[in-house]
Enzyme design. Structure first.
Site, PDB file in Angstrom:
ATOM      1  N   TYR A  85       0.843  -1.208   0.000  1.00 26.91           N
ATOM      2  CA  TYR A  85       0.000   0.000   0.000  1.00 26.91           C
ATOM      3  C   TYR A  85       0.873   1.250   0.000  1.00 26.91           C
ATOM      4  O   TYR A  85       0.586   2.225  -0.689  1.00 26.91           O
ATOM      5  CB  TYR A  85      -0.928   0.018   1.220  1.00 26.91           C
ATOM      6  CG  TYR A  85      -1.937   1.133   1.135  1.00 26.91           C
ATOM      7  CD1 TYR A  85      -3.158   0.920   0.494  1.00 26.91           C
ATOM      8  CD2 TYR A  85      -1.660   2.400   1.635  1.00 26.91           C
ATOM      9  CE1 TYR A  85      -4.081   1.942   0.369  1.00 26.91           C
ATOM     10  CE2 TYR A  85      -2.580   3.429   1.513  1.00 26.91           C
ATOM     11  CZ  TYR A  85      -3.796   3.199   0.885  1.00 26.91           C
ATOM     12  OH  TYR A  85      -4.699   4.223   0.759  1.00 26.91           O
ATOM     13  N   PHE A 137      -7.154  21.597 -24.898  1.00 31.60           N
ATOM     14  CA  PHE A 137      -7.479  20.186 -25.014  1.00 31.60           C
ATOM     15  C   PHE A 137      -8.697  19.927 -24.123  1.00 31.60           C
ATOM     16  O   PHE A 137      -8.838  20.559 -23.072  1.00 31.60           O
ATOM     17  CB  PHE A 137      -6.303  19.280 -24.611  1.00 31.60           C
ATOM     18  CG  PHE A 137      -6.633  17.837 -24.830  1.00 31.60           C
ATOM     19  CD1 PHE A 137      -6.697  17.318 -26.115  1.00 31.60           C
ATOM     20  CD2 PHE A 137      -6.929  17.001 -23.765  1.00 31.60           C
ATOM     21  CE1 PHE A 137      -7.052  15.997 -26.335  1.00 31.60           C
ATOM     22  CE2 PHE A 137      -7.282  15.673 -23.977  1.00 31.60           C
ATOM     23  CZ  PHE A 137      -7.346  15.165 -25.267  1.00 31.60           C
ATOM     24  N   THR A 138      -9.553  19.004 -24.565  1.00 32.08           N
ATOM     25  CA  THR A 138     -10.861  18.818 -23.925  1.00 32.08           C
ATOM     26  C   THR A 138     -10.774  18.671 -22.402  1.00 32.08           C
ATOM     27  O   THR A 138     -11.353  19.463 -21.660  1.00 32.08           O
ATOM     28  CB  THR A 138     -11.570  17.594 -24.524  1.00 32.08           C
ATOM     29  OG1 THR A 138     -10.657  16.492 -24.502  1.00 32.08           O
ATOM     30  CG2 THR A 138     -12.011  17.857 -25.950  1.00 32.08           C
ATOM     31  N   ASP A 228       1.942  20.193 -20.695  1.00 31.69           N
ATOM     32  CA  ASP A 228       1.241  18.935 -20.966  1.00 31.69           C
ATOM     33  C   ASP A 228       2.221  18.088 -21.765  1.00 31.69           C
ATOM     34  O   ASP A 228       2.421  18.294 -22.959  1.00 31.69           O
ATOM     35  CB  ASP A 228      -0.036  19.214 -21.763  1.00 31.69           C
ATOM     36  CG  ASP A 228      -0.843  17.938 -22.027  1.00 31.69           C
ATOM     37  OD1 ASP A 228      -0.247  16.844 -22.006  1.00 31.69           O
ATOM     38  OD2 ASP A 228      -2.059  18.044 -22.261  1.00 31.69           O
ATOM     39  N   LYS A 271      -0.168   7.580 -23.786  1.00 35.30           N
ATOM     40  CA  LYS A 271       0.273   7.979 -25.132  1.00 35.30           C
ATOM     41  C   LYS A 271       1.759   7.643 -25.277  1.00 35.30           C
ATOM     42  O   LYS A 271       2.095   6.486 -25.435  1.00 35.30           O
ATOM     43  CB  LYS A 271      -0.004   9.476 -25.364  1.00 35.30           C
ATOM     44  CG  LYS A 271      -1.314  10.003 -24.765  1.00 35.30           C
ATOM     45  CD  LYS A 271      -2.565   9.521 -25.437  1.00 35.30           C
ATOM     46  CE  LYS A 271      -3.881   9.954 -24.823  1.00 35.30           C
ATOM     47  NZ  LYS A 271      -4.081  11.266 -24.287  1.00 35.30           N
ATOM     48  N   ARG A 395     -13.856  14.556 -35.915  1.00 33.67           N
ATOM     49  CA  ARG A 395     -13.387  15.736 -35.174  1.00 33.67           C
ATOM     50  C   ARG A 395     -13.842  16.949 -35.972  1.00 33.67           C
ATOM     51  O   ARG A 395     -13.090  17.535 -36.740  1.00 33.67           O
ATOM     52  CB  ARG A 395     -11.854  15.726 -35.034  1.00 33.67           C
ATOM     53  CG  ARG A 395     -11.365  14.783 -33.941  1.00 33.67           C
ATOM     54  CD  ARG A 395     -11.372  15.450 -32.586  1.00 33.67           C
ATOM     55  NE  ARG A 395     -12.295  14.872 -31.630  1.00 33.67           N
ATOM     56  CZ  ARG A 395     -12.022  14.598 -30.364  1.00 33.67           C
ATOM     57  NH1 ARG A 395     -10.834  14.775 -29.895  1.00 33.67           N
ATOM     58  NH2 ARG A 395     -12.937  14.145 -29.555  1.00 33.67           N
ATOM     59  N   PHE A 462     -20.588  13.840 -29.055  1.00 33.14           N
ATOM     60  CA  PHE A 462     -19.973  12.972 -30.065  1.00 33.14           C
ATOM     61  C   PHE A 462     -19.835  11.525 -29.595  1.00 33.14           C
ATOM     62  O   PHE A 462     -19.836  10.603 -30.404  1.00 33.14           O
ATOM     63  CB  PHE A 462     -18.607  13.521 -30.514  1.00 33.14           C
ATOM     64  CG  PHE A 462     -17.612  13.716 -29.402  1.00 33.14           C
ATOM     65  CD1 PHE A 462     -17.612  14.868 -28.640  1.00 33.14           C
ATOM     66  CD2 PHE A 462     -16.660  12.745 -29.136  1.00 33.14           C
ATOM     67  CE1 PHE A 462     -16.695  15.055 -27.616  1.00 33.14           C
ATOM     68  CE2 PHE A 462     -15.736  12.923 -28.126  1.00 33.14           C
ATOM     69  CZ  PHE A 462     -15.754  14.081 -27.357  1.00 33.14           C
TER      70      PHE A 462
END
Ligand SMILES: *Cc1c(COP(=O)(O)O)cnc(C)c1O
Length: 470
Positions: A85, A137-138, A228, A271, A395, A462
């Protein structure tokens, strides 16, 4: 550099071919479907590729997020998970990997990128503050807004033009940023939100010159810059190829230098880092780190696991090291470019320059006879699936949603169908199949009639909207 990339012409004498820098040890069978099966599956999914079952998909180019193939070393690392843990050995491996490759001092693990976006937004934004950034970015913007911040786009104008060949379309316009600081005062600005390769602009990179200039400007006003870093390795590869003075540096060296101009970073390891789940927040500032380390316990998990299993952190540490391997990154971007070259040679309209993680089909030019209200990019994604079971993503006008005041559709200038390439999953032969399918759909483009929306959810429509054929 281009000599290392795949060749797209027929076999020539003296040709030296290029191949993926890995061999395949374990296979996952693909299911081929008949045209009748695809017709039924797509109708059941309301002509929305998000609603297809992955079993009905042959080549899945929906996203490059969490879809990478792990290496044998990463799979081996999973077996060495220390599931304590507190104080898992794998946390220290992850911390060491982030320090060595990205150069930041303090590391907080999180379950995926948006977990880190949540933490940094909560600790670094006061309600009413502005957050300038190089296009939104979303999930990033959603967390900044939830913390009371107001996003301000300061990307260069070229980013909004799909035909501009600018080599660094992700650059911050330092003039726009300086004017914003001048007008509003540095005190109103929470921090500068810098993304390495800008997803919404088509995977476009940021130059080192921009990062350096941004650091100088931020220092003059006592502002912080947070990065980012989700696709920052891909960004470093573009700097090596395109920016003066970097051709002889390694991607790892370029990445370290770029990060050194920033005060911290958040990461979706799904990514660049070649894992199916994971992320981190890294900070140089001691006081901010203390706050992040306190808050992560509330939202993700203890500061030495952040919502992950020990084995996930082990696989991530191994993936971070592999992600900056020169052969890997050249092959990764080379494969995207290989597909783009085939499509370009066939006269299919795509966004240029080609970015690092996907090829974006320009649905406006693909279907010039369809009005945007007939959803050309959604239509193209549907037609591509019907042709050969290949799944891409819209998109364009569907993703952009509606104006909350007027109730009308947002009508973005970019109406794109994205083909995102998972890392190390498909071969050049799969890319040939994709190119041939897109060409076949392009040859029949005059027959397309478009779609009508029959069900529209209120938020992020979407994902779950349904359509029927016109
Ligand atoms: C995917 C992504 C995120 C969010 O990360 P998740 O792991 O999906 O939560 C943030 N920024 C960029 C640029 C991304 O592509």
């Amino acid at each position: 550099m281009t000599t290392h990339l795949p060749q797209t012409t027929g076999r020539q004498l003296g040709r030296r071919s290029w191949a993926e820098p890995w061999k395949i040890k374990m296979v996952e069978p693909l299911r081929m479907t008949t045209p009748g099966e695809r017709e039924r599956a797509l109708a059941a999914a309301g002509y929305n590729t998000f609603l297809l079952r992955s079993e009905d998909v042959y080549i899945d180019l929906l996203t490059d997020s969490g879809t990478s193939a792990m290496s044998d070393r990463q799979w081996a690392a999973l077996m060495l998970g220390d599931e304590a843990y507190a104080g898992s050995r794998n946390f220290f491996e992850l911390q060491e990997a982030v320090r060595a490759v990205y150069g930041y001092r303090h590391v907080v693990p999180v379950h995926q990128g948006r977990g880190a976006e949540h933490l940094i937004s909560q600790i670094a934004i006061s309600p009413g503050q502005l957050v300038p950034g190089n296009m939104y970015f979303t999930t990033t913007r959603a967390h900044q807004e939830r913390a009371g911040g107001v996003f301000v786009d300061v990307i260069i104008d070229e980013a909004h033009d799909p035909a501009s060949e600018h080599p660094f379309k992700g650059d911050v316009d330092l003039g726009k940023l300086a004017a914003l600081i001048e007008r509003e005062g540095a005190g109103r600005i929470a921090y500068v939100s810098l993304a390495g390769t800008v997803n919404m602009a088509g995977g476009q990179p940021v130059s080192m010159a921009c990062a350096r200039g941004l650091r100088r400007l931020a220092d003059r006003h006592g502002l912080r810059v947070f990065l980012d870093a989700t696709r920052m390795v891909e960004n470093a590869f573009f700097i090596k190829e395109r920016e003066d003075g970097y051709a002889d540096k390694t991607v790892a060296e370029i990445l370290r230098e770029f990060c050194s101009y920033t005060d911290g970073a958040w990461m979706s390891a799904k990514k660049d880092s070649l894992v199916n789940i994971g992320g981190w927040l890294a900070l140089n500032d001691e006081a901010l780190f203390e706050e992040a380390r306190g808050l992560v316990v509330v939202f993700e998990g203890l500061h030495t696991y952040g919502g992950l299993a020990g084995r996930d952190m082990a696989a991530m540490a191994a993936g971070i090291a592999e992600s900056v391997d020169e052969d890997h990154i050249r092959a990764r971007i080379g494969q995207v470019r290989y597909l783009a070259d085939l499509l370009g040679a066939a006269g299919v309209p795509i966004v240029r320059p080609v970015g690092g993680h996907a090829v974006f089909l320009d649905a406006r030019r693909f279907y010039p006879h369809l009005p945007q209200d007939a959803f050309p990019a959604q239509t193209l994604a549907a037609e591509l699936y019907l042709d050969s079971g290949i799944r891409g993503m819209e998109r364009g006008i569907v993703s952009a949603g509606r104006d909350p005041v007027t109730g009308d559709h947002h009508r973005p200038s970019l109406e794109l169908t994205r083909l995102a390439i998972p890392r190390r999953v498909y071969t050049q032969a799969h890319m040939d199949i994709v190119a041939e399918a897109v060409e076949a759909v392009h040859a029949r483009r005059g027959e397309a009639k478009g779609l009508a929306m029959t069900y529209e959810p209120r938020h992020l429509r979407f994902f779950q909207a349904r359509f029927e054929r016109l």
